[in-house]
Design an enzyme around this catalytic site. Structure first.
Site, PDB file in Angstrom:
ATOM      1  N   GLY A   5      34.246  43.041  52.833  1.00 49.69           N
ATOM      2  CA  GLY A   5      34.370  42.867  54.286  1.00 49.69           C
ATOM      3  C   GLY A   5      34.214  44.221  54.972  1.00 49.69           C
TER       4      GLY A   5
ATOM      5  CB  CYS B  87      46.484  32.665  64.455  1.00 46.04           C
ATOM      6  SG  CYS B  87      45.213  31.554  65.034  1.00 46.04           S
TER       7      CYS B  87
ATOM      8  CD  GLU C 277      50.466  36.073  62.220  1.00 48.71           C
ATOM      9  OE1 GLU C 277      49.901  36.991  61.599  1.00 48.71           O
ATOM     10  OE2 GLU C 277      49.869  35.255  62.930  1.00 48.71           O
TER      11      GLU C 277
HETATM   12  P1  NAD Z   1      43.581  39.155  56.345  1.00 52.74           P
HETATM   13  O1  NAD Z   1      43.529  40.030  57.515  1.00 52.74           O
HETATM   14  O2  NAD Z   1      44.316  39.592  55.133  1.00 52.74           O
HETATM   15  O3  NAD Z   1      42.094  38.822  55.825  1.00 52.74           O
HETATM   16  C1  NAD Z   1      41.113  38.240  56.657  1.00 52.74           C
HETATM   17  C2  NAD Z   1      39.743  38.535  56.095  1.00 52.74           C
HETATM   18  O4  NAD Z   1      39.498  39.943  56.156  1.00 52.74           O
HETATM   19  C3  NAD Z   1      39.537  38.147  54.630  1.00 52.74           C
HETATM   20  O5  NAD Z   1      38.235  37.621  54.471  1.00 52.74           O
HETATM   21  C4  NAD Z   1      39.669  39.488  53.901  1.00 52.74           C
HETATM   22  O6  NAD Z   1      38.977  39.524  52.674  1.00 52.74           O
HETATM   23  C5  NAD Z   1      39.013  40.424  54.896  1.00 52.74           C
HETATM   24  N1  NAD Z   1      39.413  41.839  54.785  1.00 52.74           N
HETATM   25  C6  NAD Z   1      40.519  42.372  54.230  1.00 52.74           C
HETATM   26  N2  NAD Z   1      40.539  43.705  54.377  1.00 52.74           N
HETATM   27  C7  NAD Z   1      39.426  44.032  55.065  1.00 52.74           C
HETATM   28  C8  NAD Z   1      38.891  45.259  55.583  1.00 52.74           C
HETATM   29  N3  NAD Z   1      39.520  46.416  55.410  1.00 52.74           N
HETATM   30  N4  NAD Z   1      37.740  45.205  56.272  1.00 52.74           N
HETATM   31  C9  NAD Z   1      37.090  44.050  56.494  1.00 52.74           C
HETATM   32  N5  NAD Z   1      37.558  42.853  56.037  1.00 52.74           N
HETATM   33  C10 NAD Z   1      38.699  42.851  55.333  1.00 52.74           C
HETATM   34  O7  NAD Z   1      44.132  37.763  56.870  1.00 52.74           O
HETATM   35  P2  NAD Z   1      44.499  36.459  56.035  1.00 52.74           P
HETATM   36  O8  NAD Z   1      45.768  36.711  55.289  1.00 52.74           O
HETATM   37  O9  NAD Z   1      43.295  35.981  55.278  1.00 52.74           O
HETATM   38  O10 NAD Z   1      44.765  35.402  57.217  1.00 52.74           O
HETATM   39  C11 NAD Z   1      45.975  35.300  57.896  1.00 52.74           C
HETATM   40  C12 NAD Z   1      45.941  36.065  59.203  1.00 52.74           C
HETATM   41  O11 NAD Z   1      44.853  35.618  60.007  1.00 52.74           O
HETATM   42  C13 NAD Z   1      47.171  35.870  60.062  1.00 52.74           C
HETATM   43  O12 NAD Z   1      47.581  37.102  60.590  1.00 52.74           O
HETATM   44  C14 NAD Z   1      46.681  34.967  61.193  1.00 52.74           C
HETATM   45  O13 NAD Z   1      47.394  35.078  62.394  1.00 52.74           O
HETATM   46  C15 NAD Z   1      45.289  35.419  61.352  1.00 52.74           C
HETATM   47  N6  NAD Z   1      44.487  34.367  61.998  1.00 52.74           N
HETATM   48  C16 NAD Z   1      44.096  34.559  63.302  1.00 52.74           C
HETATM   49  C17 NAD Z   1      43.379  33.560  63.947  1.00 52.74           C
HETATM   50  C18 NAD Z   1      42.933  33.708  65.378  1.00 52.74           C
HETATM   51  O14 NAD Z   1      41.998  33.017  65.756  1.00 52.74           O
HETATM   52  N7  NAD Z   1      43.533  34.572  66.186  1.00 52.74           N
HETATM   53  C19 NAD Z   1      43.056  32.392  63.269  1.00 52.74           C
HETATM   54  C20 NAD Z   1      43.483  32.243  61.961  1.00 52.74           C
HETATM   55  C21 NAD Z   1      44.183  33.247  61.324  1.00 52.74           C
END
Ligand code: NAD
Length: 476
Positions: free
Chosen positions: A209, A281, A380
């Site tokens: 990512g 979220c 959260e």
């Molecule tokens: P996360 O931030 O751990 O990961 C999200 C994505 O980012 C994954 O695909 C991961 O592989 C990738 N990633 C991780 N590190 C990265 C980096 N340094 N650079 C680029 N990409 C990277 O989140 P999660 O645990 O998968 O999901 C839960 C979180 O998502 C919660 O905080 C939730 O609130 C949020 N969320 C927000 C919405 C919204 O629309 N606002 C919707 C759903 C979930």
């Protein structure tokens, strides 16, 4: 990738059913080189094909994608329940059917959108000119998504990004690779979407990512995930000054006013708060109730939560299934311990449900006795854990609701609709529900104030995130 289904150079990694810990199978584990090839393919498809300019073709392709996914709905439903641990009832809405259907809205928008606006003739500095404003695709979009509502989020990025004429590299979360891979399969097998326009790169490695955020060939990063990762994405995208669009976390308030039907409001807050084990979220995880009715509100909410319980996601009646992983369960348990250390108590739940030895489970939990400045009330948790807090009237409720680093969503319940609407208007959040109203829909922009994000997903505002604006003046 680039129109073909290819194995990952990094081998394969397991995807696991969070309700049972059963290994469902494996997904392609892409390497950094695979990501490099995916970006190159997306760049080529954008720069060297007519994809970005053929609006009618794109509308047709989006409809083919919708039909392809609909044809496989039964199989996808079972896959989603197993891979995400999503309760079955949700797959008839936001976990599957709704985002698939919503692709039609974006296809229609391509056809109806005003791609060009004529500003007419003017004579700036005495030079006669005819001016036009044209909207066009940004270019290559890097879409990075989480595991909690994979179809909703993958398709809420693919739909508008493709409708706008971009090409996409989609990197889903390592916990839910199949939900994304199947979209790639349908695109390759059942649509005329040209090779390279959509590239789905599944990987166990989060660093892939990060590569999307750094690569100069990527023009825009559309990210949904935690606020902590969002911050890294923004910092890392700054190196190439690419556009970033961030949908992040939340800690939304459910405000019960003193003229509300307390039983109805608190029962609804319980249901809304633990749907999909609280892994949404926009879920309202802080319940603010009138101080004089606090104990009664605790009793109603705790009673409703205990009754709902945590159950098998396969069962039609289940509202709260498992959490996604052992890591996530540990994180939630850390917050439960912290809540007790900070003087909180559990009106219900507070641990793992009895009799569930396999899978990742947390009981629906209501925490009392905290203040809004405790960590469990501010951060959260992303589990079936609600915090209930007393308020001293409308102004105080607004103050507490807004006293948060987040600003994603909120809810207000009251007897006098005008008054409830007034309170809703004062919440600093991207979406608000009044008396149970549902804001979710393809035509409704969704996103956050403050540290909940930058930009909007869905609706015309969401589509326009994926567009550039070009002003053209012709000498006349
Ligand atoms: P996360 O931030 O751990 O990961 C999200 C994505 O980012 C994954 O695909 C991961 O592989 C990738 N990633 C991780 N590190 C990265 C980096 N340094 N650079 C680029 N990409 C990277 O989140 P999660 O645990 O998968 O999901 C839960 C979180 O998502 C919660 O905080 C939730 O609130 C949020 N969320 C927000 C919405 C919204 O629309 N606002 C919707 C759903 C979930």
């Amino acid at each position: 990738m680039d129109g073909r289904l290819v194995p990952g150079a990094g081998g394969a990694f397991e995807t696991i059913n969070p309700a049972t810990e059963e290994v469902l199978g494996t997904a392609a584990d892409a390497s950094a080189d695979d990501m490099d090839r995916a970006i190159a393919a997306a760049r080529r498809a954008f720069d060297e094909t007519g994809w970005a300019t053929d609006h009618a073709f794109r509308a047709r392709c989006l409809r083919q994608l919708r039909e392809g996914l609909r044809r496989r709905a039964d199989e996808l439903r079972e896959l989603t329940i197993k891979e995400v641990g999503a309760p079955r009832f949700l797959t008839f809405g936001a976990q599957l059917d709704a985002p698939v259907d919503d692709l039609a809205w974006f296809a229609d928008l391509v056809e109806d959108y005003g791609w060009e606006r004529d500003l007419g003739r003017a004579e700036p500095m005495g030079m006669p000119s005819h001016r036009r404003v044209v909207r066009e695709a940004v270019g290559v979009v890097g879409a990075i998504t989480p595991w909690n509502f994979p179809h909703q989020i993958n398709l809420a990025k693919l739909g508008p990004a493709l409708a706008a004429g971009n090409t996409v590299v989609l990197k889903p979360a390592p916990d839910t690779p199949w939900c994304a891979a199947v979209v790639g399969e349908v695109i390759a097998g059942e649509t005329d979407i040209p090779p390279g326009v959509v590239n789905v790169v599944t990987s166990s490695d989060h660093a892939l990512g990060a590569r999307l955020t750094q690569d100069p060939r990527v023009d825009l990063v559309s990210f949904t995930g935690s606020t902590a990762t969002g911050r890294n994405v923004m910092a890392s995208a700054a190196g190439t000054l690419k556009r970033v669009f961030l949908e992040l976390g939340g800690k939304s308030a459910f405000v019960v006013l003193d003229d509300a039907d307390l039983r109805a409001a608190c029962s609804y807050a319980a249901f809304a708060g633990i749907t999909h084990a609280g892994q949404g979220c926009a879920i309202t995880t802080r319940i603010l109730v009138p101080r004089e009715r606090h104990d009664e509100a605790v009793e109603i909410t705790a009673g409703a939560l205990a009754k709902l319980g945590a159950g098998d996601p396969q069962d039609d009646r289940t509202i709260c299934g498992p959490v996604i992983s052992a890591r996530q369960r540990e994180r939630i348990e850390g917050y439960l311990e912290l809540a007790v250390k900070d003087g909180g108590a559990f009106a219900c739940g507070g641990g793992r449900p009895e009799g569930r030895d396999r899978g990742f489970w947390i009981e629906p939990t209501l925490i009392t006795g905290l203040t809004n400045d405790s960590r469990a009330a501010r951060e959260e948790i992303f589990g079936p854990v609600l915090v209930i807090l007393p308020h001293d009237g409308d102004d105080d409720a607004v103050r507490i609701a807004n006293d948060s680093p987040y600003g994603l969503s909120g809810a207000v319940h009251g007897g006098d609709v005008e008054r409830a609407r007034g309170v809703a208007g004062r919440l600093r959040t991207g979406t608000v529900s009044v008396n149970g109203g549902v804001w979710y829909g393809a035509d409704v922009p969704f996103g956050g104030y403050k540290q909940s994000g930058i930009g909007r997903e869905m609706g015309v505002a969401g589509f326009e995130e994926y567009l550039e604006t070009k002003s053209i003046a012709e000498g006349v």
